[in-house]
Motif scaffolding. Structure first.
Motif, PDB file in Angstrom:
ATOM      1  N   TYR A  39      -3.067   0.143   0.311  1.00  0.00           N
ATOM      2  CA  TYR A  39      -4.373  -1.275   1.244  1.00  0.00           C
ATOM      3  C   TYR A  39      -5.427  -1.348   0.088  1.00  0.00           C
ATOM      4  O   TYR A  39      -6.561  -0.232  -0.122  1.00  0.00           O
ATOM      5  CB  TYR A  39      -4.866   0.485   2.003  1.00  0.00           C
ATOM      6  CG  TYR A  39      -5.184  -0.498   2.920  1.00  0.00           C
ATOM      7  CD1 TYR A  39      -5.259  -1.687   4.109  1.00  0.00           C
ATOM      8  CD2 TYR A  39      -6.865  -0.550   3.056  1.00  0.00           C
ATOM      9  CE1 TYR A  39      -5.669  -2.542   5.511  1.00  0.00           C
ATOM     10  CE2 TYR A  39      -7.900  -0.925   3.831  1.00  0.00           C
ATOM     11  CZ  TYR A  39      -7.045  -2.070   4.937  1.00  0.00           C
ATOM     12  OH  TYR A  39      -7.672  -2.628   5.607  1.00  0.00           O
ATOM     13  N   LEU A  40      -5.600  -2.306   0.152  1.00  0.00           N
ATOM     14  CA  LEU A  40      -6.132  -3.352  -1.116  1.00  0.00           C
ATOM     15  C   LEU A  40      -7.576  -3.275  -0.608  1.00  0.00           C
ATOM     16  O   LEU A  40      -7.588  -4.378   0.711  1.00  0.00           O
ATOM     17  CB  LEU A  40      -5.761  -4.245  -1.693  1.00  0.00           C
ATOM     18  CG  LEU A  40      -6.557  -4.996  -3.000  1.00  0.00           C
ATOM     19  CD1 LEU A  40      -6.451  -4.125  -4.333  1.00  0.00           C
ATOM     20  CD2 LEU A  40      -5.929  -6.224  -3.146  1.00  0.00           C
ATOM     21  N   THR A  41      -8.347  -2.996  -0.533  1.00  0.00           N
ATOM     22  CA  THR A  41     -10.165  -3.661   0.334  1.00  0.00           C
ATOM     23  C   THR A  41     -10.627  -4.950  -1.250  1.00  0.00           C
ATOM     24  O   THR A  41     -11.033  -4.359  -2.217  1.00  0.00           O
ATOM     25  CB  THR A  41     -10.950  -2.535   0.137  1.00  0.00           C
ATOM     26  OG1 THR A  41     -10.207  -1.646   0.956  1.00  0.00           O
ATOM     27  CG2 THR A  41     -12.078  -2.852   0.610  1.00  0.00           C
ATOM     28  N   VAL A  42     -10.546  -6.233  -0.484  1.00  0.00           N
ATOM     29  CA  VAL A  42     -11.705  -7.398  -1.028  1.00  0.00           C
ATOM     30  C   VAL A  42     -13.000  -7.431  -1.384  1.00  0.00           C
ATOM     31  O   VAL A  42     -13.347  -7.260   0.477  1.00  0.00           O
ATOM     32  CB  VAL A  42     -10.206  -8.366  -1.645  1.00  0.00           C
ATOM     33  CG1 VAL A  42     -11.477  -9.142  -2.111  1.00  0.00           C
ATOM     34  CG2 VAL A  42      -9.415  -8.278  -2.066  1.00  0.00           C
ATOM     35  N   VAL A  85     -12.349  -4.272  -6.844  1.00  0.00           N
ATOM     36  CA  VAL A  85     -11.261  -4.215  -5.114  1.00  0.00           C
ATOM     37  C   VAL A  85     -11.412  -2.741  -5.675  1.00  0.00           C
ATOM     38  O   VAL A  85     -11.584  -1.690  -5.935  1.00  0.00           O
ATOM     39  CB  VAL A  85     -10.652  -4.877  -5.232  1.00  0.00           C
ATOM     40  CG1 VAL A  85     -10.781  -6.651  -5.318  1.00  0.00           C
ATOM     41  CG2 VAL A  85      -9.709  -4.337  -6.592  1.00  0.00           C
ATOM     42  N   LEU A  86     -11.345  -2.020  -4.375  1.00  0.00           N
ATOM     43  CA  LEU A  86     -10.303  -0.984  -3.777  1.00  0.00           C
ATOM     44  C   LEU A  86      -8.795  -0.720  -3.237  1.00  0.00           C
ATOM     45  O   LEU A  86      -8.844  -1.795  -2.737  1.00  0.00           O
ATOM     46  CB  LEU A  86     -11.733  -0.440  -3.013  1.00  0.00           C
ATOM     47  CG  LEU A  86     -12.962  -0.231  -2.713  1.00  0.00           C
ATOM     48  CD1 LEU A  86     -13.787   0.640  -1.937  1.00  0.00           C
ATOM     49  CD2 LEU A  86     -13.960   0.021  -4.488  1.00  0.00           C
ATOM     50  N   LEU A  87      -8.659   0.357  -4.169  1.00  0.00           N
ATOM     51  CA  LEU A  87      -7.230   0.554  -4.029  1.00  0.00           C
ATOM     52  C   LEU A  87      -7.171   1.656  -3.436  1.00  0.00           C
ATOM     53  O   LEU A  87      -7.431   2.637  -3.932  1.00  0.00           O
ATOM     54  CB  LEU A  87      -6.292   0.188  -5.087  1.00  0.00           C
ATOM     55  CG  LEU A  87      -4.602   0.479  -4.676  1.00  0.00           C
ATOM     56  CD1 LEU A  87      -4.089  -1.073  -4.008  1.00  0.00           C
ATOM     57  CD2 LEU A  87      -4.067   0.111  -6.395  1.00  0.00           C
ATOM     58  N   SER A  88      -6.762   2.227  -2.213  1.00  0.00           N
ATOM     59  CA  SER A  88      -6.204   2.978  -1.970  1.00  0.00           C
ATOM     60  C   SER A  88      -4.988   3.522  -2.225  1.00  0.00           C
ATOM     61  O   SER A  88      -3.487   2.666  -1.148  1.00  0.00           O
ATOM     62  CB  SER A  88      -6.426   3.557   0.148  1.00  0.00           C
ATOM     63  OG  SER A  88      -7.637   3.273   0.087  1.00  0.00           O
ATOM     64  N   THR A 100     -11.812  -7.510   3.046  1.00  0.00           N
ATOM     65  CA  THR A 100     -10.947  -7.638   3.917  1.00  0.00           C
ATOM     66  C   THR A 100     -10.056  -6.576   3.332  1.00  0.00           C
ATOM     67  O   THR A 100      -9.849  -5.712   2.174  1.00  0.00           O
ATOM     68  CB  THR A 100      -9.913  -9.063   3.330  1.00  0.00           C
ATOM     69  OG1 THR A 100      -9.295  -9.170   2.118  1.00  0.00           O
ATOM     70  CG2 THR A 100     -10.501 -10.285   4.145  1.00  0.00           C
ATOM     71  N   GLY A 101      -9.273  -6.010   4.123  1.00  0.00           N
ATOM     72  CA  GLY A 101      -8.225  -5.149   3.742  1.00  0.00           C
ATOM     73  C   GLY A 101      -6.761  -5.309   3.984  1.00  0.00           C
ATOM     74  O   GLY A 101      -6.764  -6.454   4.932  1.00  0.00           O
ATOM     75  N   ASN A 102      -5.582  -4.853   2.937  1.00  0.00           N
ATOM     76  CA  ASN A 102      -4.418  -5.611   2.885  1.00  0.00           C
ATOM     77  C   ASN A 102      -3.758  -4.660   2.745  1.00  0.00           C
ATOM     78  O   ASN A 102      -3.548  -4.515   1.265  1.00  0.00           O
ATOM     79  CB  ASN A 102      -4.401  -6.930   2.040  1.00  0.00           C
ATOM     80  CG  ASN A 102      -3.062  -7.792   2.382  1.00  0.00           C
ATOM     81  OD1 ASN A 102      -1.709  -7.450   3.253  1.00  0.00           O
ATOM     82  ND2 ASN A 102      -3.419  -8.687   1.808  1.00  0.00           N
ATOM     83  N   VAL A 103      -2.795  -4.566   3.176  1.00  0.00           N
ATOM     84  CA  VAL A 103      -1.597  -3.479   3.199  1.00  0.00           C
ATOM     85  C   VAL A 103      -0.008  -4.079   2.630  1.00  0.00           C
ATOM     86  O   VAL A 103       0.872  -3.290   2.077  1.00  0.00           O
ATOM     87  CB  VAL A 103      -1.400  -1.907   4.074  1.00  0.00           C
ATOM     88  CG1 VAL A 103      -0.529  -2.840   5.014  1.00  0.00           C
ATOM     89  CG2 VAL A 103      -0.827  -1.136   4.091  1.00  0.00           C
ATOM     90  N   PHE A 104       0.001  -5.425   3.166  1.00  0.00           N
ATOM     91  CA  PHE A 104       0.231  -6.342   2.139  1.00  0.00           C
ATOM     92  C   PHE A 104       0.101  -6.925   0.480  1.00  0.00           C
ATOM     93  O   PHE A 104       0.953  -8.063   0.284  1.00  0.00           O
ATOM     94  CB  PHE A 104       1.140  -7.135   3.188  1.00  0.00           C
ATOM     95  CG  PHE A 104       2.409  -6.615   4.399  1.00  0.00           C
ATOM     96  CD1 PHE A 104       3.086  -5.243   4.556  1.00  0.00           C
ATOM     97  CD2 PHE A 104       0.916  -6.935   5.527  1.00  0.00           C
ATOM     98  CE1 PHE A 104       3.583  -5.084   5.477  1.00  0.00           C
ATOM     99  CE2 PHE A 104       1.560  -6.130   6.723  1.00  0.00           C
ATOM    100  CZ  PHE A 104       2.430  -4.897   7.039  1.00  0.00           C
TER     101      PHE A 104
END
Length: 183
Positions: free
Chosen positions: A177-180, A119-122, A99-103
């Motif tokens: 943006y967090l990608t889990v 996790v990845l963080l943009s 999943t990806g989440n900007v919030f």
């Protein structure tokens, strides 16, 4: 300040973007971050069908990224990073969710790291503006006034050393943006 909670994973990749540069290919931050995270899943979580050679793993990631719109000039759109994780794992026979989440909030990011792993963080804040990197741990500090501050352990693709970035509570105006990767 007293440290109140720490979770840091060993066995994550620490490749630099420049290691994957060739005549045809620039090392892409999102692809390198995903490669470094997948090394953890391969070596520490038993995903043994992933290539043993990290360069081959990166090439598989790049092939899937091209299908999602990756280019040397523009990289990969951040909103496709979770699709990239799903597609790469699927190409090696694994069914996962991502999943990806900007919030995102610190509690959610900490829980994701604790439950699933890196996790990845943009980000869109300095020094990481327009850059994706891997978070592979965190430490929460609690002040004498009961305020909590989170610092994440980072492999940023620019240095082999661990770096740190302040959590959301210290980045009040940042966009990220967090990608889990949910395995």
């Amino acid at each position: 300040m007293l440290s109140s909670e720490t979770k840091v994973y060993n066995g994550v990749g620490d490749h630099l973007m420049e290691e994957f540069q060739t005549v045809e290919n620039e090392g892409c931050c999102a692809l390198t971050a995903l490669c470094n995270a997948m090394i953890f899943y391969r070596d520490k979580k038993g995903y043994s069908k992933l290539p043993k050679k990290d360069a081959k793993l990166y090439e598989g990631i790049k092939e899937e990224a091209v299908q999602l719109g990756y280019s040397k000039k523009n990289g990969l759109p951040i909103f496709k990073e979770n699709n990239l994780a799903i597609n790469v794992f699927a190409s090696y026979g694994y069914s996962i969710n991502s999943t990806g989440n900007v919030f995102w909030q610190d509690n959610g990011a900490k829980e994701a790291i604790k439950t699933y792993g890196p996790v990845l963080l943009s980000c869109n804040f300095e020094p990481y503006a327009d850059h994706t990197f891997m978070l592979y741990g965190y430490t929460t500090y609690k002040s004498s006034r009961n305020l909590k501050y989170v610092f994440y352990s980072v492999k940023d693709g620019w240095s082999n050393t661990t770096r740190y970035v302040a959590g959301r509570s210290a980045q009040s105006s940042s966009q990220s943006y967090l990608t889990v990767i949910k395995i």
